[in-house]
Design a protein around this motif. Structure first.
Motif, short mmCIF file in Angstrom:
data_model
loop_
_atom_site.label_atom_id
_atom_site.label_comp_id
_atom_site.label_asym_id
_atom_site.label_seq_id
_atom_site.Cartn_x
_atom_site.Cartn_y
_atom_site.Cartn_z
N ALA A 156 0.89 -1.08 -0.03
CA ALA A 156 0.29 0.01 -0.18
C ALA A 156 0.59 1.15 0.37
O ALA A 156 0.87 2.26 -0.54
CB ALA A 156 -0.88 0.32 1.38
N VAL A 157 2.10 1.19 0.56
CA VAL A 157 2.94 2.43 0.99
C VAL A 157 3.07 3.14 -1.20
O VAL A 157 3.74 4.05 -0.56
CB VAL A 157 4.12 2.13 1.85
CG1 VAL A 157 5.19 1.81 1.28
CG2 VAL A 157 4.29 3.29 2.71
N ARG A 158 3.46 1.63 -1.50
CA ARG A 158 3.79 2.59 -2.99
C ARG A 158 2.81 3.57 -3.83
O ARG A 158 3.62 3.84 -4.44
CB ARG A 158 4.38 1.12 -3.41
CG ARG A 158 5.72 0.50 -3.38
CD ARG A 158 6.43 -0.52 -3.81
NE ARG A 158 6.35 -0.20 -5.71
CZ ARG A 158 7.10 -0.77 -6.32
NH1 ARG A 158 6.90 -2.31 -6.16
NH2 ARG A 158 7.24 -0.39 -7.47
N PHE A 159 1.60 3.33 -2.65
CA PHE A 159 0.97 4.44 -3.98
C PHE A 159 -0.05 5.46 -3.01
O PHE A 159 -0.57 6.16 -3.81
CB PHE A 159 -0.24 2.97 -5.02
CG PHE A 159 -0.90 2.10 -4.11
CD1 PHE A 159 -2.58 2.76 -3.61
CD2 PHE A 159 -0.34 1.02 -4.30
CE1 PHE A 159 -3.24 1.66 -3.39
CE2 PHE A 159 -1.40 -0.06 -3.40
CZ PHE A 159 -2.70 0.32 -2.95
N VAL A 160 -0.10 4.33 -2.14
CA VAL A 160 -1.64 5.67 -1.14
C VAL A 160 -0.79 6.62 -0.93
O VAL A 160 -1.93 8.00 -0.77
CB VAL A 160 -1.77 5.21 0.40
CG1 VAL A 160 -2.51 3.94 0.19
CG2 VAL A 160 -0.01 4.89 1.08
N ALA A 183 4.21 4.28 -7.15
CA ALA A 183 6.08 4.54 -7.03
C ALA A 183 6.72 3.65 -7.56
O ALA A 183 6.76 2.52 -7.18
CB ALA A 183 6.26 5.20 -6.29
N GLY A 184 7.70 3.37 -8.35
CA GLY A 184 8.56 2.99 -8.04
C GLY A 184 10.14 3.16 -7.06
O GLY A 184 9.40 3.69 -6.37
N LEU A 185 10.55 2.18 -7.07
CA LEU A 185 11.69 2.16 -5.62
C LEU A 185 12.45 3.64 -5.42
O LEU A 185 12.56 4.13 -4.33
CB LEU A 185 12.44 1.27 -5.88
CG LEU A 185 12.09 -0.75 -5.47
CD1 LEU A 185 12.64 -1.42 -6.20
CD2 LEU A 185 11.58 -0.78 -4.53
#
Length: 244
Positions: A156-160, A183-185
């Protein structure tokens, strides 16, 4: 919601609001966790509880024992996953259920129930692997959904925290919200909110093994499973992102 596509969302007619706002798969999974803990609490005596842990908790020492007797390692086929369905107390279960509801919900709404469950289970196994790497000879065992939930947190933290994407509907010309970017790394690190969340989350879990130095008592928190599951979730979620 995925960011792909540009058609406006169809809004159903106003009606009665649902009692539960969680996706069905999230509610069902929490129900399974509660049912398993309730059944084990009510139906099993202490000997039965020991057998439940023996067959379904994850015990890294089995890896060593299997070198002498391969049959002792057979439960390793399922315990990296089944341990995530067991809990040591109601407090343990409630904490994980709330955490699960918070982070499984956005993942389910974006990718669907199948992807959410896959991330949960694979992350639970990754957490078990990290736990085994640091406790192979201790005789400790691992139970609880926190490794899998940590994976959903990482996913979730990659898009929220990403900005909302707005597209123009080709038929009406109206601006329509279509989702958030994954999001990418590198983008995770460059975004201040994402970076802060990850650093705080990792620091809190990495500090757990240091707590006995200050409290004088062992802390029964499987920080290794949290870290392993979190990393797995961050890496896994990209597999479920739709590409245009």
């Amino acid at each position: 919601m995925s960011e792909q596509g540009s058609s406006p969302e169809i809004i159903p007619p106003a009606g009665r609001e649902p009692v539960f706002l969680l996706p069905g798969a999230v509610t069902a999974m929490i129900g399974v966790l509660v049912a398993i803990h309730l059944a084990s609490t009510l139906a099993l005596n202490p000997d039965g509880m020991l057998q439940l842990m023996f067959w379904f908790a994850f015990q890294p020492l089995r890896i060593v024992a299997a070198t002498a007797d391969p049959m002792l390692g057979v439960p390793l086929l399922w315990t990296p996953f089944s341990h995530a369905l067991l809990h040591g107390s109601w407090d343990h279960l409630v904490f994980n259920a709330v955490w699960f509801a918070i982070f499984a919900t956005p993942v389910t709404r974006r990718y669907g129930s199948g992807a959410m469950l896959a991330i949960f289970m694979v992350s639970a196994a990754a957490g078990a692997a990290f736990f085994a790497a640091t406790s192979l000879y201790t005789g400790a065992y691992l139970i609880g959904a926190s490794g899998g939930v940590s994976g959903l947190t990482g996913a979730a933290v990659r898009f929220v925290f990403q900005p909302v994407i707005v597209a123009v509907d080709p038929e009406t010309g109206r601006r329509v919200v279509v989702g958030r970017k994954l999001a990418g790394l590198r983008e995770m690190w460059s975004d201040g909110r994402t970076r802060s969340f990850v650093l705080i989350w990792v620091a809190l879990n990495a500090a757990v093994p240091l707590l006995p130095m200050f409290t004088g008592a062992e802390v029964a928190v499987a920080w290794q499973a949290h870290l392993g599951g979190f990393i797995a979730g961050i890496l896994l979620v990209g597999l479920f992102e739709r590409r245009s």
